[in-house]
Design an enzyme around this catalytic site. Structure first.
Site, PDB file in Angstrom:
ATOM      1  N   LEU A  55      -1.699  -5.746   3.872  1.00 21.62           N
ATOM      2  CA  LEU A  55      -0.606  -6.295   3.088  1.00 21.62           C
ATOM      3  C   LEU A  55       0.636  -6.358   3.967  1.00 21.62           C
ATOM      4  O   LEU A  55       0.650  -5.819   5.071  1.00 21.62           O
ATOM      5  CB  LEU A  55      -0.351  -5.426   1.855  1.00 21.62           C
ATOM      6  N   SER A  56       1.688  -6.975   3.450  1.00 22.25           N
ATOM      7  CA  SER A  56       2.883  -7.113   4.290  1.00 22.25           C
ATOM      8  C   SER A  56       3.422  -5.756   4.716  1.00 22.25           C
ATOM      9  O   SER A  56       3.938  -5.608   5.832  1.00 22.25           O
ATOM     10  CB  SER A  56       3.962  -7.919   3.563  1.00 22.25           C
ATOM     11  N   GLU A  57       3.309  -4.731   3.831  1.00 20.15           N
ATOM     12  CA  GLU A  57       3.734  -3.375   4.205  1.00 20.15           C
ATOM     13  C   GLU A  57       2.815  -2.348   3.562  1.00 20.15           C
ATOM     14  O   GLU A  57       2.367  -2.517   2.427  1.00 20.15           O
ATOM     15  CB  GLU A  57       5.169  -3.072   3.726  1.00 20.15           C
ATOM     16  N   THR A  58       2.570  -1.272   4.297  1.00 21.15           N
ATOM     17  CA  THR A  58       1.972  -0.063   3.736  1.00 21.15           C
ATOM     18  C   THR A  58       2.937   1.083   3.996  1.00 21.15           C
ATOM     19  O   THR A  58       3.422   1.262   5.118  1.00 21.15           O
ATOM     20  CB  THR A  58       0.605   0.237   4.365  1.00 21.15           C
ATOM     21  N   GLY A 108       0.837  -1.188   0.000  1.00 23.30           N
ATOM     22  CA  GLY A 108       0.000   0.000   0.000  1.00 23.30           C
ATOM     23  C   GLY A 108       0.874   1.241   0.000  1.00 23.30           C
ATOM     24  O   GLY A 108       1.952   1.241   0.601  1.00 23.30           O
TER      25      GLY A 108
END
Length: 269
Positions: free
Chosen positions: A42-45, A20
């Site tokens: 998600l895994s990272e934003t 994101g």
């Protein structure tokens, strides 16, 4: 506020590692940032805002998993740089101020983006008790990656072993500060990559991360030392995969990849 989902380390949608990206005028309170990251799931934003001209960086950048903030994230940095370039918010080289220091990204005319990250120090360590059982494979070697990454790089026997792993995520939680990166040399380098890896981060809410850019700041020196070359390509992932080109430059590691925006919309709260 516009929010985007970007697939990083790929030139095709629905592959690579999704992140994101939210561009802001300033950072709100941490609790709100964490809630948005949990909603995106998600895994990272990545959250970024522009900085005043004349300073050491152009944008401030932070990364959150669904559970916590992290010191360094490669694929979400690539995703952010991609958004800035494709929306004409920035061109050429972008300097990001992050928890791990100043990071630079540079876009090529063909769309590839190169990130300049600190090389992770590698320290050989004894395999923690239970690591082989949790992974379902015996380590060949184990290295710690230092404070900013906080992973263990675990070398396994071959590519087939890496690809077939079905680890016990719950058992991995207590074995490293952030996660476990398993890796092996490519069975056939003529396929376009020199080594393979997979990344497991259940301690920060990510059972498996498809393509972990920050991990390649450790994988680059690890495999460059073994293969005798500073320019390499790594393939990471299980169900989703992506390619990371690495270039070892002493205390810095250059990571190059592509990205594709797949979703764009409005954040309403």
């Amino acid at each position: 506020m516009r929010i985007r989902i970007v697939d990083a380390f790929t030139d095709r949608p629905f592959s690579g590692n999704p992140a994101g990206v939210l561009l802001l005028d300033a950072f709100p309170e941490d609790r709100w940032l964490q809630k948005v990251a949990a909603e995106v799931n998600l895994s990272e934003t990545a959250f970024a805002h522009p900085l005043p001209e004349g300073g050491e960086a152009d944008w401030a950048l932070r990364w959150f998993t669904p559970a916590t903030e992290v010191d360094m994230c490669g694929h979400a940095t690539l995703a952010t740089a991609h958004v800035l370039h494709t929306t004409d918010r920035a061109g050429g080289t972008i300097r990001f101020a992050a928890r791990c220091g100043i990071l630079r990204t540079t876009a090529a005319e063909d769309g590839a983006i190169t990130m300049d990250f600190p090389t992770s120090p590698l320290t050989p360590v004894t395999a923690p008790a239970g690591l082989g059982e949790a992974l379902g494979a015996e380590p060949v070697s184990v290295h710690d990656t230092g404070a900013h990454i906080g992973d263990l790089v675990v070398e396994l026997a071959d590519e087939r072993t890496v690809r077939s792993l079905e680890p016990d995520a719950r058992a991995l939680v207590s074995l490293s500060n952030r996660g476990i990166i398993v890796t092996a040399a490519a069975d056939d380098p003529s396929r376009g990559y020199d080594f393979v890896s997979r990344g497991f981060f259940p301690g920060v809410g990510i059972d498996e991360d498809p393509v972990t850019g920050s991990a390649h700041t450790a994988l680059a020196p690890f495999w460059s030392a073994r293969l005798g070359r500073d320019e390499l390509t790594g393939l990471q992932g299980g169900a989703r995969t992506g390619l990371v080109r690495t270039s070892l430059r002493g205390e810095r590691t250059l990571l190059t990849g592509r990205a594709v925006t797949v979703i764009e919309g409005d954040l309403l709260v």
